[in-house]
Design an enzyme around this catalytic site. Structure first.
Site, PDB file in Angstrom:
ATOM      1  N   ASN A  23       0.807  -1.224   0.000  1.00 46.08           N
ATOM      2  CA  ASN A  23       0.000   0.000   0.000  1.00 46.08           C
ATOM      3  C   ASN A  23       0.840   1.273   0.000  1.00 46.08           C
ATOM      4  OD1 ASN A  23      -2.261  -1.521  -0.136  1.00 46.08           O
ATOM      5  ND2 ASN A  23      -2.970  -1.115   1.954  1.00 46.08           N
ATOM      6  N   ARG A  93      -8.458  -1.622  -7.450  1.00 46.95           N
ATOM      7  CA  ARG A  93      -9.068  -0.323  -7.172  1.00 46.95           C
ATOM      8  C   ARG A  93      -8.044   0.793  -7.013  1.00 46.95           C
ATOM      9  NH1 ARG A  93     -13.641   0.631  -5.296  1.00 46.95           N
ATOM     10  NH2 ARG A  93     -12.623   2.225  -4.055  1.00 46.95           N
ATOM     11  N   CYS A 117     -16.544  -3.532  -4.658  1.00 41.17           N
ATOM     12  CA  CYS A 117     -15.702  -4.719  -4.583  1.00 41.17           C
ATOM     13  C   CYS A 117     -16.274  -5.581  -3.477  1.00 41.17           C
ATOM     14  CB  CYS A 117     -14.255  -4.360  -4.320  1.00 41.17           C
ATOM     15  SG  CYS A 117     -13.961  -3.745  -2.678  1.00 41.17           S
ATOM     16  N   ARG A 122     -17.260   1.229  -1.606  1.00 40.45           N
ATOM     17  CA  ARG A 122     -16.003   1.956  -1.805  1.00 40.45           C
ATOM     18  C   ARG A 122     -16.051   3.020  -2.905  1.00 40.45           C
ATOM     19  NH1 ARG A 122     -11.148  -2.361  -1.247  1.00 40.45           N
ATOM     20  NH2 ARG A 122      -9.947  -0.547  -0.545  1.00 40.45           N
ATOM     21  N   PRO A 123     -16.845   4.062  -2.710  1.00 38.02           N
ATOM     22  CA  PRO A 123     -16.900   5.134  -3.711  1.00 38.02           C
ATOM     23  C   PRO A 123     -15.615   5.978  -3.722  1.00 38.02           C
ATOM     24  CG  PRO A 123     -18.270   5.678  -1.817  1.00 38.02           C
ATOM     25  CD  PRO A 123     -17.724   4.302  -1.560  1.00 38.02           C
ATOM     26  N   VAL A 124     -15.471   6.844  -4.743  1.00 37.31           N
ATOM     27  CA  VAL A 124     -14.294   7.728  -4.825  1.00 37.31           C
ATOM     28  C   VAL A 124     -14.726   9.199  -4.858  1.00 37.31           C
ATOM     29  CG1 VAL A 124     -12.714   6.045  -5.858  1.00 37.31           C
ATOM     30  CG2 VAL A 124     -14.187   7.422  -7.341  1.00 37.31           C
ATOM     31  N   ASP A 125     -15.910   9.464  -4.275  1.00 32.28           N
ATOM     32  CA  ASP A 125     -16.453  10.824  -4.310  1.00 32.28           C
ATOM     33  C   ASP A 125     -15.520  11.848  -3.653  1.00 32.28           C
ATOM     34  OD1 ASP A 125     -17.286   9.171  -2.024  1.00 32.28           O
ATOM     35  OD2 ASP A 125     -18.248  10.979  -1.282  1.00 32.28           O
ATOM     36  N   GLN A 126     -14.768  11.437  -2.629  1.00 28.25           N
ATOM     37  CA  GLN A 126     -13.893  12.395  -1.940  1.00 28.25           C
ATOM     38  C   GLN A 126     -12.696  12.786  -2.803  1.00 28.25           C
ATOM     39  OE1 GLN A 126     -14.920  13.746   1.067  1.00 28.25           O
ATOM     40  NE2 GLN A 126     -16.693  12.561   0.403  1.00 28.25           N
ATOM     41  N   ASP A 305      -7.328  -3.854   7.850  1.00 28.06           N
ATOM     42  CA  ASP A 305      -6.602  -4.895   7.103  1.00 28.06           C
ATOM     43  C   ASP A 305      -6.039  -5.996   8.004  1.00 28.06           C
ATOM     44  OD1 ASP A 305      -7.186  -3.681   4.730  1.00 28.06           O
ATOM     45  OD2 ASP A 305      -5.193  -2.847   4.383  1.00 28.06           O
ATOM     46  N   ILE A 327     -14.929   0.353   9.197  1.00 27.25           N
ATOM     47  CA  ILE A 327     -14.476   1.023   7.961  1.00 27.25           C
ATOM     48  C   ILE A 327     -15.256   0.540   6.737  1.00 27.25           C
ATOM     49  CG2 ILE A 327     -12.485   1.558   6.480  1.00 27.25           C
ATOM     50  CD1 ILE A 327     -11.892   2.589   9.205  1.00 27.25           C
ATOM     51  N   ARG A 397      -2.033 -11.138  -4.759  1.00 30.66           N
ATOM     52  CA  ARG A 397      -2.088  -9.684  -4.955  1.00 30.66           C
ATOM     53  C   ARG A 397      -1.283  -8.966  -3.871  1.00 30.66           C
ATOM     54  NH1 ARG A 397      -7.552  -7.542  -4.268  1.00 30.66           N
ATOM     55  NH2 ARG A 397      -6.232  -5.712  -4.219  1.00 30.66           N
TER      56      ARG A 397
END
Ligand code: UD1
Length: 417
Positions: A23, A93, A117, A122-126, A305, A327, A397
């Protein structure tokens, strides 16, 4: 599709070296999109997600050279195709991390929306809200984010929630914006700090990374730099849990206990003896673990995680524990698979009540996401008899050479093709 066959019941004993952090590596690879000189990275983990990110920036025009030993040179001088296609984004993602750098450096970007997923919407609006505040024109059309900006302008951005990749995307975009950007409610994760260190080495002017207020003074260009990727704290925590669950004793090297305070506290509460040295950790497990309750929250609190791995160790603890996920809305899919191995788990919305049993029994189980897979590996290492884990592409992954590392620690693990 590859499967993992584990014959359980063997304590993990010995030494393992921790790899570079997935990450941290993913955003740092995207940082090469900002640079007009070569970025020399070391300690890059060899993972499928890293390979996907390399393909993604490669087709955008970044020249890539790798030495096969964790060193990667990325040269973004000839960036000419600011597009992240759906076929790549849907498998990872984190591809959304290309959006900020592309827009800042190239003035336009076309990045597929990641969609949901397994673990949640898990949006990406921010990410979009922050870039708009910096003056970008953004439309969402045909499943793609289409963004344009002649030059981004510094802005004060307050995110609605703490978002790790959101903070990273906006921080990268702000490095080349005109004037000052302030990100309030920023993620404090160590991977954000590692990215900020890399960007600073490239000539960016960033302060406050690691706090919830990051300030970035935009500069006209970023240059090449050398940067070693930080150790993977989640891989570290996963091996610590595997040793704890199997009554083992392990030494993990090339890592840092300072990245894992909340996890190490919980392992001590479970009865493990944990000795933290400057760049290594020793864990000795008790005969039977005590149950530990955890509640996930942004760093420095307990990481989401690591939630699945703690569910695995609580499954064989001496008593009951409550695991609370705050989360992601759907991150208990490993529970039903652990139940197939004999665990006693009751799910009630975002709480899981885990009542430890004396032993688990091997069975065929299916991995549903990356950390869920890790919890099944831990359970398989503990269980009596054979456990066959299907769909381990999730594991590949995020865990470098996992069967090799586990075998060296004495586990009976084999990849079945
Ligand atoms: C990152 C990590 C992932 C980890 C997660 C939380 C990477 C590549 N992945 O994911 O391993 O599990 O942090 O520590 O670093 N949200 C929104 N809108 C947004 C952004 C986020 O609603 O624009 C929500 C998410 O749905 C989630 C929460 O905010 O409920 C936190 O997500 P976020 O921190 O963004 O996770 P990722 O960065 O995707």
């Amino acid at each position: 599709m590859d499967k993992l066959l584990i014959r359980g019941g063997v304590p993990l004993v010995g030494e393992a070296a921790i790899s570079g952090a997935k990450n941290a590596a993913l955003p740092i690879i995207c940082a090469s999109l900002l640079s007009d000189g070569p970025l020399n990275l070391s300690n890059v983990p060899r993972l499928n997600d890293v390979a996907t990110m390399r393909r993604l920036i490669g087709q955008m025009g970044v020249a890539i050279a790798a030495d096969g030993d964790g060193a990667l040179t990325l040269d973004g001088r000839r960036l000419d195709n600011p597009v992240a296609p759906y076929e790549m984004v849907k498998t990872m993602r984190a591809s959304i991390l290309a959006l900020g750098p592309l827009l800042a450096r190239h003035g336009e970007a076309k990045v597929s929306l990641p969609g949901g997923c397994a673990i949640g919407a898990r949006p990406v609006d921010q990410h979009i809200k922050g870039l708009r505040a910096m003056g970008a024109e953004i439309r969402v059309e045909g499943g793609y984010v289409l963004a344009q900006a002649r030059r981004l302008k510094g802005a004060r951005i307050v995110t609605d929630m703490v978002t790790v990749t959101g903070t990273e995307n906006l921080m990268m975009a702000a490095t080349l914006a005109e004037g000052e950007t302030i990100i309030e409610n920023a993620a404090r994760e160590p991977e954000v700090v590692d990215l900020a260190n890399c960007l600073t080495a490239m000539g960016a002017r960033i302060s406050g990374a690691g706090s919830d207020r990051i300030s970035i003074q935009g500069v006209d260009r970023l240059h090449g730099a050398d940067h070693p990727v930080m150790p993977d704290r989640i891989e570290t925590g996963t091996y610590l849990c595997a040793a704890a669950a199997t009554r083992g004793e392990i030494l993990l090297t090339r890592t840092s206990a300072a990245l894992l305070d909340s996890v190490i506290d919980k392992l001590r509460e479970a009865g493990c003896v944990v000795d933290c040295r400057s760049d290594s950790i020793v864990l000795k497990a008790p005969r039977r673990l005590k149950p530990v309750s955890v509640r996930t929250a942004p760093y420095p609190a307990f990481p989401t995680d690591m939630q699945a791995q703690f569910m695995a160790i609580d499954s064989v603890a001496d008593g009951a524990a409550v695991i609370r996920e705050t989360i992601f809305e759907n991150r208990f899919m490993h529970a039903v698979e652990l139940i197939r191995l004999g665990a006693n788990i009751r799910i009630d919305a975002s709480n899981a009540v885990v009542t430890g049993v004396p032993a688990l029994d091997g069975a065929t189980v299916m991995a549903t996401d990356l950390r869920a897979s890790a919890s099944l590996v831990i359970a398989g290492l503990v269980a009596r008899g054979e456990t066959l884990i299907e769909r381990i592409y999730h594991l590949d992954r995020g865990y470098e050479r996992i069967e090799e590392k586990l075998t060296r620690l004495g586990a009976d693990v084999r990849r079945v093709r």
